[in-house]
Design a protein around this motif. Sequence first.
Motif, PDB file in Angstrom:
ATOM      1  N   TYR A   1      -9.742   5.661  -8.969  1.00 14.56           N
ATOM      2  CA  TYR A   1     -11.131   5.422  -9.793  1.00 14.56           C
ATOM      3  C   TYR A   1     -10.790   5.930 -11.194  1.00 14.56           C
ATOM      4  O   TYR A   1     -11.436   5.276 -12.016  1.00 14.56           O
ATOM      5  CB  TYR A   1     -12.087   6.303  -9.155  1.00 14.56           C
ATOM      6  CG  TYR A   1     -13.203   6.719  -9.874  1.00 14.56           C
ATOM      7  CD1 TYR A   1     -14.101   5.713 -10.261  1.00 14.56           C
ATOM      8  CD2 TYR A   1     -13.304   8.054 -10.169  1.00 14.56           C
ATOM      9  CE1 TYR A   1     -15.277   6.397 -10.912  1.00 14.56           C
ATOM     10  CE2 TYR A   1     -14.440   8.326 -11.014  1.00 14.56           C
ATOM     11  CZ  TYR A   1     -15.252   7.494 -11.307  1.00 14.56           C
ATOM     12  OH  TYR A   1     -16.433   7.920 -11.893  1.00 14.56           O
ATOM     13  N   LEU A   2      -9.912   6.978 -11.221  1.00 17.59           N
ATOM     14  CA  LEU A   2      -9.802   7.549 -12.419  1.00 17.59           C
ATOM     15  C   LEU A   2      -9.218   6.321 -13.471  1.00 17.59           C
ATOM     16  O   LEU A   2      -9.528   6.318 -14.679  1.00 17.59           O
ATOM     17  CB  LEU A   2      -9.001   8.652 -12.577  1.00 17.59           C
ATOM     18  CG  LEU A   2      -8.537   9.279 -13.821  1.00 17.59           C
ATOM     19  CD1 LEU A   2      -9.726   9.932 -14.575  1.00 17.59           C
ATOM     20  CD2 LEU A   2      -7.641  10.709 -13.628  1.00 17.59           C
TER      21      LEU A   2
ATOM     22  N   GLY B   1     -14.120  15.838  -8.110  1.00 16.95           N
ATOM     23  CA  GLY B   1     -13.393  14.753  -8.624  1.00 16.95           C
ATOM     24  C   GLY B   1     -14.089  13.922  -9.451  1.00 16.95           C
ATOM     25  O   GLY B   1     -13.740  13.576 -10.861  1.00 16.95           O
ATOM     26  N   GLN B   2     -15.242  13.246  -9.103  1.00 20.24           N
ATOM     27  CA  GLN B   2     -15.837  12.275  -9.783  1.00 20.24           C
ATOM     28  C   GLN B   2     -16.380  13.071 -11.280  1.00 20.24           C
ATOM     29  O   GLN B   2     -16.284  12.399 -12.155  1.00 20.24           O
ATOM     30  CB  GLN B   2     -17.167  11.595  -9.030  1.00 20.24           C
ATOM     31  CG  GLN B   2     -18.210  10.868  -9.803  1.00 20.24           C
ATOM     32  CD  GLN B   2     -19.634  10.918  -9.366  1.00 20.24           C
ATOM     33  OE1 GLN B   2     -19.789  11.456  -8.404  1.00 20.24           O
ATOM     34  NE2 GLN B   2     -20.337  10.351  -9.929  1.00 20.24           N
ATOM     35  N   LEU B   3     -17.125  14.132 -11.064  1.00 15.92           N
ATOM     36  CA  LEU B   3     -17.762  14.956 -12.284  1.00 15.92           C
ATOM     37  C   LEU B   3     -16.534  15.292 -13.139  1.00 15.92           C
ATOM     38  O   LEU B   3     -16.681  15.088 -14.331  1.00 15.92           O
ATOM     39  CB  LEU B   3     -18.447  16.152 -11.799  1.00 15.92           C
ATOM     40  CG  LEU B   3     -19.727  15.855 -10.975  1.00 15.92           C
ATOM     41  CD1 LEU B   3     -20.350  17.212 -10.541  1.00 15.92           C
ATOM     42  CD2 LEU B   3     -20.610  14.860 -11.662  1.00 15.92           C
ATOM     43  N   ALA B   4     -15.393  15.522 -12.802  1.00 17.80           N
ATOM     44  CA  ALA B   4     -14.255  15.906 -13.725  1.00 17.80           C
ATOM     45  C   ALA B   4     -13.641  14.770 -14.335  1.00 17.80           C
ATOM     46  O   ALA B   4     -13.396  14.945 -15.578  1.00 17.80           O
ATOM     47  CB  ALA B   4     -13.042  16.580 -12.711  1.00 17.80           C
ATOM     48  N   ALA B   5     -13.656  13.552 -13.725  1.00 14.76           N
ATOM     49  CA  ALA B   5     -13.181  12.037 -14.297  1.00 14.76           C
ATOM     50  C   ALA B   5     -14.132  12.114 -15.471  1.00 14.76           C
ATOM     51  O   ALA B   5     -13.913  11.543 -16.477  1.00 14.76           O
ATOM     52  CB  ALA B   5     -13.264  11.138 -13.450  1.00 14.76           C
ATOM     53  N   LEU B   6     -15.455  12.111 -15.095  1.00 16.60           N
ATOM     54  CA  LEU B   6     -16.589  11.784 -16.225  1.00 16.60           C
ATOM     55  C   LEU B   6     -16.234  12.706 -17.272  1.00 16.60           C
ATOM     56  O   LEU B   6     -16.610  12.277 -18.477  1.00 16.60           O
ATOM     57  CB  LEU B   6     -17.897  11.831 -15.548  1.00 16.60           C
ATOM     58  CG  LEU B   6     -18.389  10.838 -14.437  1.00 16.60           C
ATOM     59  CD1 LEU B   6     -19.677  11.044 -13.804  1.00 16.60           C
ATOM     60  CD2 LEU B   6     -18.236   9.246 -15.152  1.00 16.60           C
TER      61      LEU B   6
END
Length: 339
Positions: free
Chosen positions: A90-91, A272-277
């Motif tokens: 995803y990243l 993980g999602q929020l860190a990627a954003l």
Amino acid sequence: MTSTNEQPDTAAPFDPGRPGPGPGPGSDPDRDPDRDPGLGPGPDPDPDPDPDPDAGPGTVELRRVMPASGGPGTRLRVVLLCSDDPLHTYLRTLLAARLDLVATVLEPGDAQRRRQRRKRRHYDLAARRYQEWRSRITGRSRRRARFFDRLAEGLPPVGSPCHTVESVNDRSARELVAELAPELTVVCGTMILGRRLLTSTPGVIVNLHGGWLPEYRGNHGYYFAYKAGDWERVGATLHLVVPTLDTGPVLARVRPETRPRDTDERLSARAGQLAALRLVELALAYEQGTTLTAVPQPDRGTTYRHRDRTPTGELLLWLRRRAGRHRVPVRPAYRDGGT
């Protein structure tokens, strides 16, 4: 057990439109301190749970130096060093959609296990195998893959090459990264970055660490914070890679919203999602010439290994949850740092 119908968080709270000589890396959600690295606001009703009033000395300010061949508007050259966890896929897709991702260097989990076997690190390998087995039989690995697959829906396919290597520290990998000349290298889930790779890689190196630094270094940061009921620190960190594991100056930290039925698995995926954003948001600001600030970490915290997450500990946590003795509070999402 988490519901298979859980939907990915929206980006609403954060809508955006060097660890060790080794460490370098990013980590898979459960990074191995023996193999993983680390880099690097909207109002938040919850203040920083861990303010550091002495963060002035040692603060690092990062400002982009525009390439000689370009000027304002020149895209930031980004290289991703990662493994093959769904978060990493995803990243990669997110970076390619929002930035100029020139290449990905992928170090598969199978290659990491072979390295542990060659080094006779049988205890570490057995602990890692147990975690992978547990994830499969409980359905966690399938739910994690579905979560990040849904997030990637609608994003364009990645057009830049992906180079699979036995180790990111191989000479061929080091030469490839140096030739690509990235201005920003993102690390997530690889083995520890060696000194030769760190010194030969131009630009800034950032690690997406699955844990709240400095308290939760190494592997399974989400799990150990969840198990301890340390709800303010069930989160992820973006930090600069330095020659010691997970100790580089912090660019930003994020914490997902917590809900009564949350498990460490759900919180790990949402963090993980929020860190990627947040990473993409900071990279876009850096691309435009905004100065980013990285703050040194206080000298405290614990480094966890795969072996520290034992079946007995997981069973006791499960029993506490079943008995209603491990309650997750309702808390808002949080982020800090960066600009």
